[in-house]
Scaffold this motif. Structure first.
Motif, mmCIF file in Angstrom:
data_model
loop_
_atom_site.group_PDB
_atom_site.id
_atom_site.type_symbol
_atom_site.label_atom_id
_atom_site.label_comp_id
_atom_site.label_asym_id
_atom_site.label_seq_id
_atom_site.Cartn_x
_atom_site.Cartn_y
_atom_site.Cartn_z
ATOM 1 N N ASP A 280 -0.313 -3.989 7.641
ATOM 2 C CA ASP A 280 -1.621 -3.353 7.806
ATOM 3 C C ASP A 280 -1.620 -2.017 7.054
ATOM 4 O O ASP A 280 -0.607 -1.601 6.469
ATOM 5 N N THR A 281 -2.741 -1.327 7.064
ATOM 6 C CA THR A 281 -2.836 0.012 6.469
ATOM 7 C C THR A 281 -3.950 0.794 7.148
ATOM 8 O O THR A 281 -4.964 0.209 7.553
ATOM 9 N N PRO A 282 -3.790 2.110 7.294
ATOM 10 C CA PRO A 282 -4.892 2.918 7.839
ATOM 11 C C PRO A 282 -5.971 3.195 6.794
ATOM 12 O O PRO A 282 -7.074 3.629 7.144
ATOM 13 N N ASN A 283 -5.691 2.950 5.513
ATOM 14 C CA ASN A 283 -6.639 3.266 4.430
ATOM 15 C C ASN A 283 -7.523 2.060 4.131
ATOM 16 O O ASN A 283 -7.386 1.397 3.100
ATOM 17 N N LYS A 284 -8.437 1.757 5.028
ATOM 18 C CA LYS A 284 -9.265 0.554 4.899
ATOM 19 C C LYS A 284 -10.243 0.628 3.730
ATOM 20 O O LYS A 284 -10.639 -0.416 3.190
ATOM 21 N N GLY A 297 4.483 -1.314 -3.814
ATOM 22 C CA GLY A 297 5.059 -2.639 -3.987
ATOM 23 C C GLY A 297 4.751 -3.574 -2.829
ATOM 24 O O GLY A 297 4.675 -4.794 -3.008
ATOM 25 N N CYS A 298 4.604 -3.018 -1.615
ATOM 26 C CA CYS A 298 4.284 -3.852 -0.467
ATOM 27 C C CYS A 298 2.856 -4.390 -0.572
ATOM 28 O O CYS A 298 2.057 -3.928 -1.376
ATOM 29 N N VAL A 299 2.567 -5.358 0.277
ATOM 30 C CA VAL A 299 1.259 -5.999 0.285
ATOM 31 C C VAL A 299 0.525 -5.568 1.547
ATOM 32 O O VAL A 299 0.923 -5.914 2.660
ATOM 33 N N ARG A 300 -0.543 -4.783 1.366
ATOM 34 C CA ARG A 300 -1.360 -4.346 2.498
ATOM 35 C C ARG A 300 -2.460 -5.370 2.728
ATOM 36 O O ARG A 300 -3.151 -5.767 1.794
#
Length: 384
Positions: A280-284, A297-300
């Motif tokens: 997940d990410t907080p930067n929607k 490099g990760c997949v959000r």
């Protein structure tokens, strides 16, 4: 799908010894005619035609054993191109998905197929079985524009680099499409938008196995990100760093679960040598962008809790997942069955309407595949 089922049945017969293999394939006139038809049709799969001169010489010589050997060699050469691709190893540099199909006993399958009169099923079963490949193949055959034809050919070749069997249930991430899909029994059952690596830190191409879902994850901050940004924040303003959930000591930095955690509210448990994860990410707001190369490099994943719900179906309801997230305690839930995940790269695929669509070559992978696009488009023969 019939060809795939027949191929697996032939494989099982070879492996168990249920079907007695002849000492050498016996090529009838009809079987050789079918072999020639498949050789001639190789360019339809964006493949070069394998050289059939040795078979022609053997037939002219009239020695049945030599004919069998030459036909066998030609058939196996063509089958290997369908199964593993035709591009040289240099074109695959950086493609980290395991090439497990090299262990498939194509020779044994061919022997059984010949005895059963199933040569067509043998060759069709070596092709990629994913529905996108079939759509690309049809588009390739119909395309007249040379540049578009080369683009499709490159993507067909990359499908041949994928395992023939991806699994009954799997996840597929395509960084070029900024897209994550879930597949079950050959059907797409879920789709999510994703953010992938910057061009300076591209998401690697690899496969892994998802064994669980980590809700409210801690973030073990990688050393390069500590050097790039987090370390300077800790030195400059330790109070601000603590307010953002950073904890440091002993040469490492971690971030507590919470609304500011860079992994958001969910991370998939998928051990791999790249330390790259789906999370997940907080930067929607970044999901609103068309080109979404923003990570290290990760997949959000957009709607990451929806992905968690999909994977935990039958184990945890969405309400139960939300209850755990609300506690802000880190909890890992194992999947009932592990799910393979493939991070691959395709600049041509199939849209929601079933038509072939293209995507930006953000990581410049298309430039790496030169020989297959050139020889396939020209329909030249391959003797090496």
């Amino acid at each position: 799908m019939r060809s795939k089922r027949v191929l697996f049945a032939l494989t099982a017969l070879v492996a168990t010894g249920t079907f007695a293999q002849p000492a050498a394939p016996l090529w009838s006139t009809e079987s050789i005619a079918k072999l020639r038809s498949w050789v001639s049709a190789a360019p339809d799969d964006a493949l070069p035609r394998p050289d059939s001169a040795a078979l022609d010489r053997a037939i002219a010589g009239g020695n049945p054993t030599e004919v069998d050997n030459a036909a066998n060699d030609l058939a196996l050469k063509l089958a290997q191109m369908h199964l593993l691709g035709a591009a040289p190893a240099r074109d695959r540099t950086g493609w980290g998905i395991t090439d497990s199909d090299r262990t498939i006993d194509t020779r044994g399958q061919l022997s059984v197929a010949l005895a059963a009169g199933r040569i067509d099923d043998f060759f069709a079963g070596q092709r990629p079985q994913h529905p996108d490949y079939a759509a690309l193949r049809e588009a390739y055959r119909a395309e007249t524009d040379p540049a578009k034809k080369r683009l499709i050919a490159r993507n067909m070749e990359r499908w041949r680099w994928m395992p023939l069997s991806l699994g009954r249930d799997y996840l597929l991430v395509n960084p070029a499409a900024f897209d994550l899909t879930r597949w079950r029994d050959g059907q797409r059952i879920g789709q999510w938008r994703v953010i992938t690596g910057k061009t300076s830190s591209p998401t690697p191409i690899f496969s892994a196995t998802v064994t669980g879902v980590n809700l409210n994850p801690w973030w073990n901050v990688p050393a390069n990100i500590v050097r790039e940004s987090v370390g300077s924040l800790i030195r400059r303003s330790p109070a601000t760093a603590r307010a953002r959930g950073y904890v440091w000591g002993g040469g490492s930095v971690r971030q507590k679960p919470g609304p500011q955690n860079s992994l958001g509210q969910m991370k998939l448990v998928m051990p791999n040598r790249h330390s790259v994860y789906l999370h997940d990410t907080p930067n929607k707001d970044l999901f609103k962008r068309e080109v979404r190369t923003f990570s290290h490099g990760c997949v959000r994943v957009d709607d990451a809790l929806g992905l968690a719900q999909s994977l935990l179906e039958g184990s945890k309801s969405r309400a139960q997942i939300d209850e755990i997230v609300a506690t802000r305690r880190s909890v890992t839930i194992s999947l009932a069955q592990p799910v393979p995940v493939y991070i691959a790269y395709f600049t041509a695929g199939v849209g929601a309407d079933g038509a072939v669509v293209t995507y930006p070559d953000v990581y410049r992978w298309d430039q790496r595949i030169t020989s297959i696009a050139r020889t396939a488009a020209q329909g030249t023969e391959c003797s090496g």
